[in-house]
Scaffold this active site. Structure first.
Site, PDB file in Angstrom:
ATOM      1  CB  CYS A 101      -0.544   2.312   4.144  1.00  0.00           C
ATOM      2  SG  CYS A 101      -2.135   1.921   3.338  1.00  0.00           S
ATOM      3  CG  ASP A 102       3.547   1.151   3.923  1.00  0.00           C
ATOM      4  OD1 ASP A 102       2.768   1.886   5.830  1.00  0.00           O
ATOM      5  OD2 ASP A 102       2.838   0.450   3.702  1.00  0.00           O
ATOM      6  CB  CYS A 120      -1.090  -0.025   1.086  1.00  0.00           C
ATOM      7  SG  CYS A 120      -1.840   1.677   1.590  1.00  0.00           S
TER       8      CYS A 120
END
Length: 318
Positions: free
Chosen positions: A141-142, A138
């Site tokens: 997300c990261d 992701c």
């Protein structure tokens, strides 16, 4: 099958942000929800490290701790959270029949499906070894953790193209690893990738191994499918964007889904094609796939379940 039967107002299948939020709202609505966690209690976030993009945590929080907090909150409000998995369902009659662990049958006036989706992985041992330590599925997300660094992303579809351009905004260089000699992405997404100067595309290339120092990723070994030549890319992040698989197989034949298995819900609703069955989170969301959007849809599902039961005047006390 055992005659172990239990009747509940609201059954929630699956944990994670969607399921636990549904349990919070259903508990406050006095639906006395019973939640079965599934095989991975807490969902995908229990397999991540630091979460920095969920509101309310200014210093960030570890994924497993966050899910533990969700669970504790739901339990404090009265949710009955149990470990177990759904082995079969029968949505042909009311109340709905759901078999747990192949032995216990739940008769549920409403069912909230929050079984999530699982990222597809390449299947490398090193991929799992460094998952959360440089390997991610992701970018949204990261990606933040790799600002100013060099990263690689594998995939050739719209998701890979979108995540590559997202990463390019914050990373020094993004290398796209494409197995074939062309993209599967739409022309619009391809145009964005091809016109982003710090994205390099390696066609006809596959990932052979992710390398690291035992703590985090330091590079990735790739091989050209035509020349068999191996190259080591010096990257600190490796993103896998080859798709997700919704955990919905158990509902096939009952619930309407798209061609990839994502459950279809009515517009502006979590209602499925089956009366009294609702779906929230990543099991029905192939676009956003974020903890905060999953939690929001869990709230929606619980509110809709409560309104559905209120409209029916035959609510059975659990």
């Amino acid at each position: 099958m055992s005659q172990d039967l239990e009747h509940v107002k609201c059954l929630i299948i699956g944990s994670g942000p969607a399921g636990y939020t549904a349990a919070v709202y259903a508990s406050r609505a006095d639906l006395k929800p019973v939640l079965y966690t599934g095989m991975l209690a807490g969902g995908q976030l229990t397999q991540t490290t630091e979460v920095e993009n969920y509101p309310g945590y200014p210093e960030g929080i570890m994924g497993p701790e966050m899910m533990e907090n969700f669970r504790k909150q739901a339990e404090r409000l009265g949710a009955d959270i149990r470990y177990g998995y759904v082995s079969s369902v029968d949505f042909s009659t009311m109340p709905h029949k759901v078999v747990i662990d192949e032995v216990k049958t739940i008769l549920a006036d409403t069912v909230i499906i929050s079984t999530g989706a699982s990222a597809k992985w390449l299947g490398l041992d090193s991929e799992q070894k460094y998952s959360g330590f440089g390997v991610s599925a992701c970018a949204v997300c990261d990606g933040f953790f790799f600002r100013g660094q060099d990263v690689a992303i594998v995939g050739a579809g719209d998701t890979a193209a979108e995540e590559a351009t997202y990463l390019a905004k914050m990373c020094r260089k993004v290398t796209m690893i494409v197995r074939r000699d062309e993209f599967r992405a739409s022309k619009a997404m391809m145009h964005r990738v091809l016109h982003t100067p710090n994205i390099e595309i390696l066609y006809n290339t596959e990932t052979k191994e992710i390398v690291g120092d035992g703590q985090s990723v330091t590079g990735v070994i790739v091989v050209n499918n035509i020349t068999n030549q191996e190259t080591t890319l010096d990257v600190t992040g490796f993103f896998v964007a080859i798709g997700h698989k919704p955990n919905t197989d158990i509902f096939k034949g009952w619930i309407h889904m798209d061609e990839t298995g994502y459950i279809l819900t009515k517009p502006d609703s979590t209602q499925t094609n089956i009366e009294g069955v609702f779906c929230c989170g990543d099991a029905q969301d192939h676009i956003y796939r974020q903890a905060v959007t999953a939690a929001g849809s869990g709230c929606m599902a619980a509110i809709e379940a409560e309104r559905y039961l209120a409209a029916k005047e035959h609510i059975v006390t659990a």
